[in-house]
Design a protein around this motif. Structure first.
Motif, short mmCIF file in Angstrom:
data_model
loop_
_atom_site.label_atom_id
_atom_site.label_comp_id
_atom_site.label_asym_id
_atom_site.label_seq_id
_atom_site.Cartn_x
_atom_site.Cartn_y
_atom_site.Cartn_z
N PRO A 208 0.87 -1.16 -0.13
CA PRO A 208 0.11 0.10 -0.03
C PRO A 208 0.74 1.31 -0.09
N ASP A 209 2.00 1.12 0.51
CA ASP A 209 2.85 2.58 0.50
C ASP A 209 3.63 2.45 -0.70
N GLY A 210 3.55 1.77 -1.74
CA GLY A 210 4.40 1.67 -2.97
C GLY A 210 5.30 0.99 -3.11
N THR A 211 6.03 0.36 -2.08
CA THR A 211 6.88 -0.72 -2.18
C THR A 211 6.58 -1.81 -2.98
N ARG A 212 7.60 -1.82 -3.77
CA ARG A 212 7.57 -3.18 -4.89
C ARG A 212 8.38 -4.16 -4.58
N ILE A 213 7.95 -5.43 -4.50
CA ILE A 213 9.05 -6.58 -4.20
C ILE A 213 8.71 -7.72 -5.44
N GLU A 214 9.86 -7.98 -5.99
CA GLU A 214 9.75 -9.05 -7.07
C GLU A 214 9.91 -10.38 -6.32
N ALA A 215 8.72 -11.27 -6.50
CA ALA A 215 8.60 -12.62 -6.03
C ALA A 215 9.64 -13.47 -6.67
N GLN A 216 10.08 -14.29 -5.99
CA GLN A 216 11.29 -15.35 -6.53
C GLN A 216 10.64 -16.65 -6.47
N PHE A 217 10.77 -17.68 -7.52
CA PHE A 217 10.36 -18.92 -7.58
C PHE A 217 11.58 -19.72 -8.18
N SER A 218 11.52 -21.05 -7.63
CA SER A 218 12.33 -22.09 -8.44
C SER A 218 11.58 -22.84 -9.17
N LEU A 219 11.07 -22.75 -10.28
CA LEU A 219 10.17 -23.73 -11.17
C LEU A 219 10.74 -24.64 -11.91
N THR A 220 10.05 -25.77 -11.96
CA THR A 220 10.37 -26.75 -13.04
C THR A 220 10.26 -26.42 -14.54
N GLU A 221 10.59 -27.09 -15.43
CA GLU A 221 10.25 -26.85 -16.67
C GLU A 221 8.72 -27.02 -17.02
N ASP A 222 7.92 -27.82 -16.33
CA ASP A 222 6.60 -27.93 -16.68
C ASP A 222 5.81 -27.09 -16.08
N GLU A 223 6.28 -26.34 -15.09
CA GLU A 223 5.75 -25.24 -14.34
C GLU A 223 5.51 -24.07 -15.14
N GLY A 243 1.94 -25.49 -13.83
CA GLY A 243 1.60 -26.79 -13.19
C GLY A 243 0.72 -26.98 -11.99
N GLU A 244 0.83 -27.99 -11.15
CA GLU A 244 -0.21 -28.11 -10.21
C GLU A 244 0.24 -27.86 -8.80
N GLU A 256 7.55 -20.57 -1.24
CA GLU A 256 7.78 -22.02 -0.83
C GLU A 256 6.29 -22.67 -1.42
N LYS A 257 6.36 -23.95 -1.45
CA LYS A 257 5.33 -24.65 -1.90
C LYS A 257 4.49 -24.89 -0.80
N PHE A 258 3.30 -24.54 -1.18
CA PHE A 258 2.33 -24.67 -0.10
C PHE A 258 1.01 -26.03 -0.39
N LEU A 259 0.85 -26.16 -1.55
CA LEU A 259 -0.17 -27.48 -1.86
C LEU A 259 -0.09 -27.64 -3.30
N THR A 260 -0.25 -29.13 -3.22
CA THR A 260 -0.17 -29.65 -4.59
C THR A 260 -1.63 -30.24 -4.88
N VAL A 261 -2.18 -30.01 -5.94
CA VAL A 261 -3.31 -30.39 -6.51
C VAL A 261 -3.25 -31.28 -7.89
N GLU A 262 -4.37 -31.97 -7.94
CA GLU A 262 -4.23 -32.78 -9.18
C GLU A 262 -4.09 -32.06 -10.62
N GLU A 263 -4.89 -30.99 -10.77
CA GLU A 263 -4.79 -30.07 -12.08
C GLU A 263 -4.51 -28.57 -11.76
N ARG A 264 -4.33 -28.06 -12.65
CA ARG A 264 -3.84 -26.61 -12.35
C ARG A 264 -5.03 -25.76 -11.83
N PRO A 265 -4.90 -24.99 -10.93
CA PRO A 265 -6.14 -24.13 -10.34
C PRO A 265 -6.27 -23.08 -11.68
N GLU A 266 -7.76 -22.85 -11.75
CA GLU A 266 -8.01 -21.43 -12.78
C GLU A 266 -8.53 -20.41 -11.64
N MET A 267 -9.15 -20.75 -10.60
CA MET A 267 -9.87 -19.83 -9.85
C MET A 267 -9.59 -20.21 -8.32
#
Length: 833
Positions: A208-223, A243-244, A256-267
């Protein structure tokens, strides 16, 4: 520094031969919203004003709509967010943000540094989420053509130097399956550069104060990359990929990984400790995950409702949903879609209807659902496509169900009819239109069984007032006097209501007009002039195919690799000639058709590869899985595939024209290098000046509501409904003209209006710049429309017989004479029954 911007339009196409439209990646989901600030008292009030699903209240009170036009601010909005202080925000990928401090009554633009910075670097925004405290999450791609990234701080510094014309926020790109921009540079024969379909998205959190943070991920080729972002009222931030795995983003931008589901969430929606998840392939319904207990919550009542009413839950190119769900007071989930708005206490035993879809914009297929929030006082705010904002307010002083009733029937759900019903009911709030689908939403009832039930209803005096006659025995209904003569009603349509007279006259029979189409398609052919200019009869078509095969020894000439498909395609421009004036079978015409159609099929298959045939069969398998029918029996069979043609998969395009953008696309092929000698022409088989009528309307001759039925017919044929059709060109002259007026904000240099791109599993990519229709091209289409006087109305029994026996003949199982005799015999038996 002044920049010119134009927007590219995302087009949904399916290219046969397993070529896939590249759409995944951008605008994947709607904006995450916080819970409404309702309480137990609000829940009790709502329960007083709603009824159990399927049990329409017969008392007083229902929700009414107040509409606000926000199209000035909404080109591609990402939903509505409600902040903890009650303010509302709508963020648009290209137009920025607007805010309301009075529950959506007034809206004002709000400048944000992060959006200005992304605009300055021509970033393509893929997803936005806004938390209750105003924290914003953005997934964007700012890759330059060289693949280099532009520093955001540097872009922010330069932002003040950027001026955009007309208030436009950026440039929309068509996005590929692998997430790439399709630029449509007109590559030779559709060969796209290696730079196409390459995205490098960044996930940015703006405090809200305008500070910008770039999120960091270590993703696989499929993700591949970040795909969707959601923010809980508590401030927790979650991100999905291709991915899922669902990731949680920490305060410092780490994840960090939070939850793995069977199919990619759309909502995803979040309420307290509950994470509510849905996606395309969620065959068992919506998932509810208790984040504190780290376990799923079972809700059989909820999933039974979802699977019964929203079996196919899709998200479309501009972020619209078949089913949109959002949270309300504690433990309450709202579900919005074509059935209306429903309320459910998670874990409870009931689903309550709050707003009836049949009495609201929810049932209008032209209004794509983008987002919705619950307001105070049991009110709701809904954002539909086109910037249509609807405020739903409960009115206790009007009947819950309108006092008058008009019954409408069609074998399959018809979007043009649904749109007209929505318009009609807005104009006539005291009339309830009961729209019955004979074969069910999922085609669960066979056509013959549906027709038997309909005939029983009519015989008992309980039949519909108005019918959509597509794929119904029209001739039989007319001969039996079951349909009202529409001549007087149609003769009064003048001015903006005037129709193409040749279309109207084509349906004159026995001194009257008993049916009229709401939209029409035209059979056309696109190809090199030396081949297609002679396709004026069946012999000319067969000659052209054989000449094409002689010059092209390998590959497909058309995109159809089955006898049934070739017969179905060419029957549309021939079957009107198969009947004599007294209704009998013209054996000579049928014999000629089978002779020439075999020549066409033989030429097509002579150079076809096993790979081509396998691809075609796999597409048929897909249609069976998704639509419970083969491609040849699909409602949209015959759609023209210019992208496969450019990509070298076919040598001509033969099919039906159904909308203005397709006409622009087909004419744009001539601008591609190597295709300059192509022409687009009407094609004739055994019949000339053929048109394919769609949404054929008839009124029951015994209807007690003839006047209301005629008023609905006028809405169907009126300019408002006709400007936005779903399966054809307008028969209303004024609407036809208006449908070809381009949106000025979409126009680029030299008439450039959009781009489309396709890729297949073999790595072939093809793109096409689409230029809007010029006056000369439009005049040609006007002339073709004015000459069309022979309707192709499918006679299911006759055409099925020609298909079945024609296949026997083409495969060598019967002689030509035997096949024709069998056709005549089958039709005679049916007529005798």
């Amino acid at each position: 520094m002044k920049r010119e911007f134009f927007r590219k339009r995302l087009i949904s196409l399916f290219l046969t031969g397993a070529m896939i439209l590249s759409t995944a990646g951008c605008g994947a989901k709607d904006m995450t919203m916080g819970s409404s600030n309702g309480d137990a008292e609000q829940a009790a009030q709502i329960e007083d004003s709603v009824s159990a699903t399927g049990e329409g209240s017969k008392g007083m009170g229902r929700y009414v709509e107040n509409v606000t036009d926000l199209s000035e601010y909404c080109y591609r909005p990402d939903g509505i967010a409600k902040l903890s202080d009650g303010k509302l925000i709508i963020a648009d990928y290209y137009m920025g943000q607007i805010k309301s401090e009075d529950n959506g009554i007034t809206w004002n633009p709000e400048e944000t540094d992060w959006f200005t910075a992304l605009q300055a670097k021509d970033a393509y925004i893929m997803d936005i989420a806004i938390g209750a405290d105003g924290t914003t999450g953005v997934i964007y791609d700012a890759s330059s053509s060289s693949g280099e990234e532009t520093d955001l701080e540097e872009a922010l510094t330069k932002a003040n130097a950027v001026e955009t014309d007309g208030g436009e926020a950026g440039k929309e790109a068509d996005v590929g399956e692998t997430g790439s921009e399709v630029s449509g540079e007109g590559e030779d024969n559709g060969e796209a550069s290696d730079e196409l379909f390459q995205l490098h998205p960044v996930c940015m959190i703006v405090k809200p104060d305008g500070t910008r943070i770039e999120a960091q991920f270590s993703l696989t080729e499929d993700e591949k990359y970040p795909y969707g972002i959601w923010i809980a009222d508590s401030g927790r931030i979650f991100v999905t990929t291709l991915g899922e795995i669902i990731y949680e983003v920490n305060e410092d931008g780490s994840s960090e990984k939070f939850l793995t589901v069977e199919e990619r969430p759309e909502m995803i929606q979040l309420q307290g400790d509950l994470m509510i998840i849905d996606g395309y392939a969620y065959a068992n319904g919506i998932l509810i995950y208790d984040m504190a207990k780290e376990e799923y919550v079972e809700d059989e009542v909820l999933n039974d409702f979802v699977l019964e009413n929203y079996t196919q839950r899709e998200r479309y190119g501009f972020g619209t949903y078949d089913l949109y769900f959002f949270t309300g007071e504690d433990g309450v989930l709202y579900m919005a879609g074509k059935k209306g708005l429903h309320r459910h206490v998670i874990g409870g035993s009931a689903i309550e209807q709050v707003i009836d879809g049949n009495l609201s914009s929810f049932s209008n297929p032209a209004d794509g659902l983008i987002g919705m929030v619950a307001l105070e006082n049991n009110e709701f705010l809904t954002l539909f496509s086109g910037g249509k904002l609807v405020h739903y307010v409960y009115n206790a002083d009007i009947p819950s169900t309108p006092s008058e009733k008009l019954k409408v029937y069609s074998l399959k759900e018809n979007d043009t009819m649904s749109q007209a019903i929505s318009i009609y009911q807005t104009e006539n709030p005291d009339v309830f239109v009961d729209y019955e689908i004979g074969m069910g939403d999922d085609n669960s009832v066979m056509r013959d069984d549906a027709l038997k039930k309909l005939n029983t209803q009519i015989m008992a005096g309980e039949g519909p007032d108005l019918l959509v006659l597509d794929n119904m025995p029209l001739d039989s209904y007319i001969e039996k006097g079951m349909l009202l003569d529409l001549s007087t009603c149609l003769s009064g349509l003048t001015g903006d209501a005037e129709l193409f007279s040749n279309i109207t006259d084509a349906f004159k029979k026995n001194g009257g007009i008993y049916t009229i189409p709401c939209e029409v398609q035209l059979p056309l052919v696109l190809g090199k002039e030396k081949y297609v200019s002679g396709m004026k009869n069946m012999k000319g078509i067969a000659d052209a195919m054989e000449a094409l095969r002689e010059d092209n020894q390998e590959g497909g000439l058309l995109d159809i690799y089955s006898e049934r498909g070739i017969i179905r395609l060419l029957a549309m421009i021939s079957s009107p000639a198969w009947k004599t004036k007294n209704g009998g079978i013209d054996e000579t015409a049928v014999s000629e058709f089978l002779t020439e159609v075999k020549r066409v099929y033989d030429a097509q298959m002579e150079g076809a590869s096993e790979k081509d045939i396998d691809r075609y069969n796999s597409v048929n398998d897909y249609y069976m899985t998704e639509y419970a029918t083969t491609r040849e029996e699909w409602d949209y069979f015959g759609a023209m595939d210019e992208m496969g043609y450019i990509g070298g998969m076919t040598n001509m395009v033969l099919g039906t024209l159904s909308d203005p953008y397709s006409y622009a696309t087909l004419n744009s092929v001539q601008r591609v290098k190597g295709f300059e000698d192509n022409v687009l022409l009407p094609v004739s088989g055994q019949s000339t000046n053929v048109f394919i009528p769609k949404t054929l309307i008839g009124i029951s001759a015994v209807s007690a509501n003839t006047e209301m039925a005629q008023e609905l017919l006028k809405v169907l044929l009126g300019k408002e409904n006709q400007v936005s059709l779903f399966n054809g060109l307008a028969v209303n002259k004024a609407a036809f003209e208006e449908s070809f007026v381009p949106k000025e904000e979409n126009m680029g240099e030299d008439g450039l209006y959009g781009s489309i791109g396709m890729s297949d599993g073999d790595g072939m990519m093809v793109s096409l710049d689409v230029y809007w229709v010029d006056e000369g091209q439009l005049q040609k289409l006007r002339d073709w429309m004015a000459k069309a006087d022979t309707p192709y109305v499918k006679d299911t029994v006759l055409e099925d017989s020609v298909c079945e026996e024609g296949i026997n003949y083409m495969q060598g199982g019967k002689s030509l004479e035997e096949s024709v005799s069998a056709i005549v015999e089958k039709v005679a038996i049916y007529m005798a029954e």
